[in-house]
Motif scaffolding. Sequence first.
Motif, short mmCIF file in Angstrom:
data_model
loop_
_atom_site.label_atom_id
_atom_site.label_comp_id
_atom_site.label_asym_id
_atom_site.label_seq_id
_atom_site.Cartn_x
_atom_site.Cartn_y
_atom_site.Cartn_z
N ALA A 182 14.61 50.74 40.80
CA ALA A 182 13.68 50.61 41.89
C ALA A 182 12.69 49.71 41.50
O ALA A 182 11.99 49.09 42.24
CB ALA A 182 12.82 51.74 42.06
N CYS A 183 12.58 49.24 40.09
CA CYS A 183 11.94 47.95 39.87
C CYS A 183 12.27 46.78 40.01
O CYS A 183 11.47 45.77 40.20
CB CYS A 183 11.64 48.13 38.11
N ILE A 184 13.66 46.56 40.19
CA ILE A 184 14.28 45.14 40.31
C ILE A 184 14.64 44.86 41.84
O ILE A 184 15.07 45.66 42.46
CB ILE A 184 15.76 45.10 39.77
N HIS A 185 13.80 44.14 42.34
CA HIS A 185 14.08 43.48 43.97
C HIS A 185 14.60 42.00 43.89
O HIS A 185 14.29 41.17 42.92
CB HIS A 185 12.76 43.46 44.52
N GLU A 186 15.29 41.79 45.12
CA GLU A 186 15.62 40.46 44.91
C GLU A 186 15.21 39.89 46.45
O GLU A 186 15.40 40.76 47.44
CB GLU A 186 17.20 40.44 44.87
#
Length: 394
Positions: free
Chosen positions: A279-283
């Motif tokens: 959930a911490c990694i967004h693109e």
Amino acid sequence: MIHAPRRPQTLALRAGTPSDAVAAAHLRRVLIIMPQLVGDAVLSSVLITALQDLIPECRIDVLVHQPLRELFIHNPAIAAVYTIDREWRKKGVWRTARPRLALIRALRARHYDLLIQSPHTTDGSWGPSLIALLRIRYAVGASALTHGSPLKRFMWRRLFTHTLPPPPDPNRRHVAELHLDLLRRLGLAPRPAARRATIEPGPAARARVDALLAERGIPHQSFVLFAPLAGQKGRTLPAALCRDFLDHCERYGQNVIITSGREPWQQAFARTLADGRGACIHELAGGLTLTELAALTAVARVYVGADSGPMHIAAAMGLPVIACFGPGDHYRFSPWQTRQFVIAAQRSCQPCELDGCGNSGDADCLHDIESRTLLDTFQAFWILPESTACNRAS
């Protein structure tokens, strides 16, 4: 017949000022021809900040290529933004005569006193043409010797009233300082506080970024802006280095937003990095305009990424920058006037300015950068308050 501008009178000035300096009172209407690349255009904006500070009543217009228009239309120091279509050069003069003439008529109505041509414009024909057609009194640009074409060197010497000296070899002067040298050549000395690159995203871009962050539950100043891609594959960070960095951020619950350009290969690279992450990694691969990217950097905590246009946008917005340099020239293109750390392998062939080794799209010098170096530098830049950690259980 080519019109040659009148040479400026020699002025009695203090020691250290050029003998052919131009009085600020003569410069009320200025046209700046900006570079075509994002990073160069951002760095050239130091001219706008410095001119506004030196001559507050000066009216500054800029001439830019259409894709870069959005970077300048919200800057309150700019009176008008005029654009060149990049397709004009491909189509030729005759097929684009009508829009070219319309642009020239619009510029003629502005009655410029000074034309400034960025040393980093790749099409050097606009400056001399406009000086002659618009009968601009003063014009400053790079040395005529920087042009390979004998015709362009002749036009440069004939039409520009002021030019810079030939650059040294090797040339390690920062590109922002090189642009400020254009003002110094006129006898105008920019104050240190007014040598900033300036980008204003505008209210619409800021509102969209706020909405994107709210959708994802990411507070301001709580995330890393990770931009591992450049315009060239040979300047893009290796996938292994990117994975190690994202693994580290996930391990410590640090929010990361991955951005990229709109080329299909750029978006595919960014999405591959984000696939299967927590959930911490967004693109936001390919999903932002240049002004939205600027608005995003304005509310990020730190930039980590490649030597690229987004790196210069981040620096202009005052964001701390960790930049990994490979083939690019880290002496001349390092982040400008922001807290920064440049990581480079220091091979003897750097900087080569190629698209990877032998223009292969793959640079050994970027593969030489150790993950531990990047992670240690990142931790020195990031003091993580408890409230900024993402929910690791999500």
